[in-house]
Write a protein that holds these residues in place. Structure first.
Motif, PDB file in Angstrom:
ATOM      1  N   ARG A   6       0.889  -1.283  -0.058  1.00  0.00           N
ATOM      2  CA  ARG A   6       0.086   0.169  -0.021  1.00  0.00           C
ATOM      3  C   ARG A   6       0.822   1.400  -0.085  1.00  0.00           C
ATOM      4  NH1 ARG A   6      -2.863  -4.096   2.080  1.00  0.00           N
ATOM      5  NH2 ARG A   6      -5.108  -4.242   1.985  1.00  0.00           N
ATOM      6  N   LEU A   7       1.875   1.191   0.681  1.00  0.00           N
ATOM      7  CA  LEU A   7       2.726   2.364   1.009  1.00  0.00           C
ATOM      8  C   LEU A   7       3.612   2.510  -0.473  1.00  0.00           C
ATOM      9  CD1 LEU A   7       3.879   1.867   4.622  1.00  0.00           C
ATOM     10  CD2 LEU A   7       2.504   3.823   3.558  1.00  0.00           C
ATOM     11  N   SER A   8       3.955   1.627  -1.014  1.00  0.00           N
ATOM     12  CA  SER A   8       5.039   1.625  -2.124  1.00  0.00           C
ATOM     13  C   SER A   8       4.119   2.235  -3.443  1.00  0.00           C
ATOM     14  CB  SER A   8       5.702   0.259  -2.405  1.00  0.00           C
ATOM     15  OG  SER A   8       4.618  -0.894  -2.851  1.00  0.00           O
ATOM     16  N   ALA A   9       2.683   1.865  -3.340  1.00  0.00           N
ATOM     17  CA  ALA A   9       2.006   2.648  -4.259  1.00  0.00           C
ATOM     18  C   ALA A   9       1.904   4.045  -4.381  1.00  0.00           C
ATOM     19  CB  ALA A   9       0.436   1.968  -4.225  1.00  0.00           C
ATOM     20  N   LEU A  42      -5.332   3.065   8.453  1.00  0.00           N
ATOM     21  CA  LEU A  42      -6.084   3.349   7.124  1.00  0.00           C
ATOM     22  C   LEU A  42      -6.020   4.942   7.057  1.00  0.00           C
ATOM     23  CD1 LEU A  42      -8.324   3.283   4.874  1.00  0.00           C
ATOM     24  CD2 LEU A  42      -9.930   3.434   6.619  1.00  0.00           C
ATOM     25  N   SER A  43      -6.006   5.710   8.040  1.00  0.00           N
ATOM     26  CA  SER A  43      -6.052   7.228   7.928  1.00  0.00           C
ATOM     27  C   SER A  43      -4.902   7.398   7.533  1.00  0.00           C
ATOM     28  CB  SER A  43      -6.703   7.796   9.243  1.00  0.00           C
ATOM     29  OG  SER A  43      -8.032   7.232   9.530  1.00  0.00           O
ATOM     30  N   LEU A  44      -3.825   7.058   8.286  1.00  0.00           N
ATOM     31  CA  LEU A  44      -2.265   7.503   8.019  1.00  0.00           C
ATOM     32  C   LEU A  44      -1.921   7.398   6.536  1.00  0.00           C
ATOM     33  CD1 LEU A  44      -0.594   6.815  11.455  1.00  0.00           C
ATOM     34  CD2 LEU A  44      -1.696   8.909  10.739  1.00  0.00           C
ATOM     35  N   ILE A  45      -2.272   5.999   6.017  1.00  0.00           N
ATOM     36  CA  ILE A  45      -2.028   5.827   4.673  1.00  0.00           C
ATOM     37  C   ILE A  45      -2.748   6.561   3.442  1.00  0.00           C
ATOM     38  CG2 ILE A  45      -2.320   4.124   2.816  1.00  0.00           C
ATOM     39  CD1 ILE A  45      -1.838   1.914   4.988  1.00  0.00           C
ATOM     40  N   GLU A  46      -4.072   6.954   3.980  1.00  0.00           N
ATOM     41  CA  GLU A  46      -4.761   7.988   3.015  1.00  0.00           C
ATOM     42  C   GLU A  46      -4.047   9.316   3.228  1.00  0.00           C
ATOM     43  OE1 GLU A  46      -7.337   7.513   0.871  1.00  0.00           O
ATOM     44  OE2 GLU A  46      -7.222   5.488   1.319  1.00  0.00           O
ATOM     45  N   LEU A  47      -3.815   9.815   4.347  1.00  0.00           N
ATOM     46  CA  LEU A  47      -3.183  11.030   4.337  1.00  0.00           C
ATOM     47  C   LEU A  47      -1.939  11.352   3.706  1.00  0.00           C
ATOM     48  CD1 LEU A  47      -2.515  13.937   5.890  1.00  0.00           C
ATOM     49  CD2 LEU A  47      -1.326  12.558   7.747  1.00  0.00           C
ATOM     50  N   ALA A  48      -1.036  10.133   3.809  1.00  0.00           N
ATOM     51  CA  ALA A  48       0.297  10.157   2.855  1.00  0.00           C
ATOM     52  C   ALA A  48      -0.238  10.250   1.534  1.00  0.00           C
ATOM     53  CB  ALA A  48       1.163   8.847   3.177  1.00  0.00           C
ATOM     54  N   LYS A  49      -1.421   9.436   0.866  1.00  0.00           N
ATOM     55  CA  LYS A  49      -1.721   9.446  -0.494  1.00  0.00           C
ATOM     56  C   LYS A  49      -2.162  10.849  -0.904  1.00  0.00           C
ATOM     57  CE  LYS A  49      -4.460   5.851  -1.424  1.00  0.00           C
ATOM     58  NZ  LYS A  49      -5.417   4.812  -1.429  1.00  0.00           N
ATOM     59  N   ALA A  50      -2.950  11.550   0.130  1.00  0.00           N
ATOM     60  CA  ALA A  50      -3.272  12.697  -0.521  1.00  0.00           C
ATOM     61  C   ALA A  50      -2.026  13.841  -0.249  1.00  0.00           C
ATOM     62  CB  ALA A  50      -4.216  13.412   0.675  1.00  0.00           C
ATOM     63  N   VAL A  51      -1.241  13.772   0.473  1.00  0.00           N
ATOM     64  CA  VAL A  51       0.032  14.757   0.700  1.00  0.00           C
ATOM     65  C   VAL A  51       0.988  14.417  -0.787  1.00  0.00           C
ATOM     66  CG1 VAL A  51       2.103  15.031   1.632  1.00  0.00           C
ATOM     67  CG2 VAL A  51      -0.054  14.852   2.960  1.00  0.00           C
ATOM     68  N   SER A  52       0.905  12.934  -1.208  1.00  0.00           N
ATOM     69  CA  SER A  52       1.898  12.741  -2.378  1.00  0.00           C
ATOM     70  C   SER A  52       1.464  13.540  -3.505  1.00  0.00           C
ATOM     71  CB  SER A  52       1.875  11.308  -2.628  1.00  0.00           C
ATOM     72  OG  SER A  52       0.572  10.606  -2.929  1.00  0.00           O
ATOM     73  N   LYS A  53       0.339  14.008  -3.423  1.00  0.00           N
ATOM     74  CA  LYS A  53      -0.245  14.633  -4.660  1.00  0.00           C
ATOM     75  C   LYS A  53       0.269  16.016  -4.823  1.00  0.00           C
ATOM     76  CE  LYS A  53      -4.236  11.528  -5.081  1.00  0.00           C
ATOM     77  NZ  LYS A  53      -5.735  11.255  -4.808  1.00  0.00           N
ATOM     78  N   GLU A  54       0.763  16.490  -3.750  1.00  0.00           N
ATOM     79  CA  GLU A  54       1.208  18.000  -3.388  1.00  0.00           C
ATOM     80  C   GLU A  54       2.578  18.109  -3.300  1.00  0.00           C
ATOM     81  OE1 GLU A  54      -0.729  20.535  -3.951  1.00  0.00           O
ATOM     82  OE2 GLU A  54      -2.880  19.743  -3.999  1.00  0.00           O
ATOM     83  N   GLU A  55       3.487  17.339  -4.061  1.00  0.00           N
ATOM     84  CA  GLU A  55       4.810  17.050  -3.481  1.00  0.00           C
ATOM     85  C   GLU A  55       5.627  18.356  -3.469  1.00  0.00           C
ATOM     86  OE1 GLU A  55       7.465  14.214  -2.609  1.00  0.00           O
ATOM     87  OE2 GLU A  55       5.565  13.975  -3.052  1.00  0.00           O
TER      88      GLU A  55
END
Length: 308
Positions: free
Chosen positions: A79-82, A131-144
């Motif tokens: 999940r994180l590597s994605a 779940l929440s922390l992974i979703e947080l990382a996913k959202a932040v990754s779009k604003e690199e």
């Protein structure tokens, strides 16, 4: 004479009351905000959150005892590597470490630590926080390149056996790594330990009982446990989260320079002069329709994007 005694006793009681109020205010750090909270929320699909939560809850029962630890680590790593470039390490004393950095690499760091205990049966609190922390990382990754902070997410996976020692060992090792990376007391370390008895797992000291009446309750959206030295940082942190839409925050700051204080996960950071705070996201536990998950993720996303 009687009137004089009554007057003095009254003055003494008033002074004690004022001192008590000041002490409570200093330790719990209430934040008064006259401005309206900005409740902009991320466009997260509730059905997708529910589906992923069920998938995380299913991890322990997917594997047998001999492969459960490795299998859980691989599930989380996938999940994180994605999301971004993932760093994986195996520690010699039995833990696994997953580390992901997302957001502006030139920005100030926000360190987030999740202690994930691999158990035979699924634990809802662990799955919801993960779940929440992974979703947080996913959202932040779009604003690199457009975030005020860089999110450094580290997940420590622990076996159940020897858990107390495991928590202390990896916390001490992580604190030493942060010092090598030039982290200072201005760089907050947010520690999540879902499913563990809190805050006793962080504050192992007889002196803790003196502050038990001021402990944040389970009814708050977010409870924060920190040290007295980081009051200014804590206030900035709480104000930023409130403005981001996460209200009903409660905290307590405890003096940590007690004699004979036993080792604990937070003390490992404090002994190295780092500002670690234990976070208990009650908003996730009392959530029925994922509205609380969306608010929690959105508020921390705003914190990373705008700073504090």
């Amino acid at each position: 004479m009687v009137k004089w005694i009554i007057s003095r006793v009254t003055d003494l009681l008033i002074a004690l009351l004022v001192m008590t109020v000041i002490l409570v205010g200093v330790l719990t750090q209430p934040v008064l905000n006259w401005s309206q909270a900005n409740e902009q929320q991320l466009p997260l699909e509730r059905s997708a959150l529910e589906q992923e939560l069920r998938a995380l809850l299913a991890i322990p029962v997917t594997y047998d005892t001999s492969s459960r630890f490795e299998g859980t680590a691989q599930e989380l790593a996938n999940r994180l590597s994605a999301i971004g470039s993932l760093e994986q390490n195996d520690r010699s004393d039995g833990q696994k470490v997953l580390r992901l950095r997302v957001g502006n690499p030139a920005a100030k760091k926000l360190y987030v630590v999740l202690h994930y205990v691999v158990t035979e049966k699924p634990i809802l609190e662990v799955a919801e926080t993960t779940l929440s922390l992974i979703e947080l990382a996913k959202a932040v990754s779009k604003e690199e390149d457009a975030t005020a902070l860089q999110l450094n997410l580290t997940i420590f996976l622990h076996p159940v056996d020897g858990l107390e020692t495991s928590l202390n060992q990896v916390s001490l090792a992580h604190a030493e790594q942060l010092l090598q990376a030039k982290a200072t007391a201005d760089d907050p370390v947010l520690v999540f330990m879902p499913g563990l008895r809190l805050p006793e797992a962080a504050y192992i000291s007889k002196q803790w009982r003196y502050f038990s009446l001021l402990m944040p309750g389970g009814g708050n959206n977010l409870a924060i446990f920190g040290r007295f030295n980081d009051i200014v940082l804590l206030r900035h942190f709480k104000k930023a989260l409130f403005k981001a839409g996460l209200n009903d925050l409660s905290s307590i700051s405890i003096p940590v320079n007690f004699p004979n204080t036993k080792p604990s996960p937070l003390k490992a950071y404090w002994d190295n002069h780092l500002a670690a705070m234990l976070l208990r996201p009650n908003i996730l536990l009392k959530d029925k329709n994922y509205e609380g998950h969306v608010r929690f993720i959105s508020a921390f996303y705003t914190l990373v994007k705008q700073g504090y």
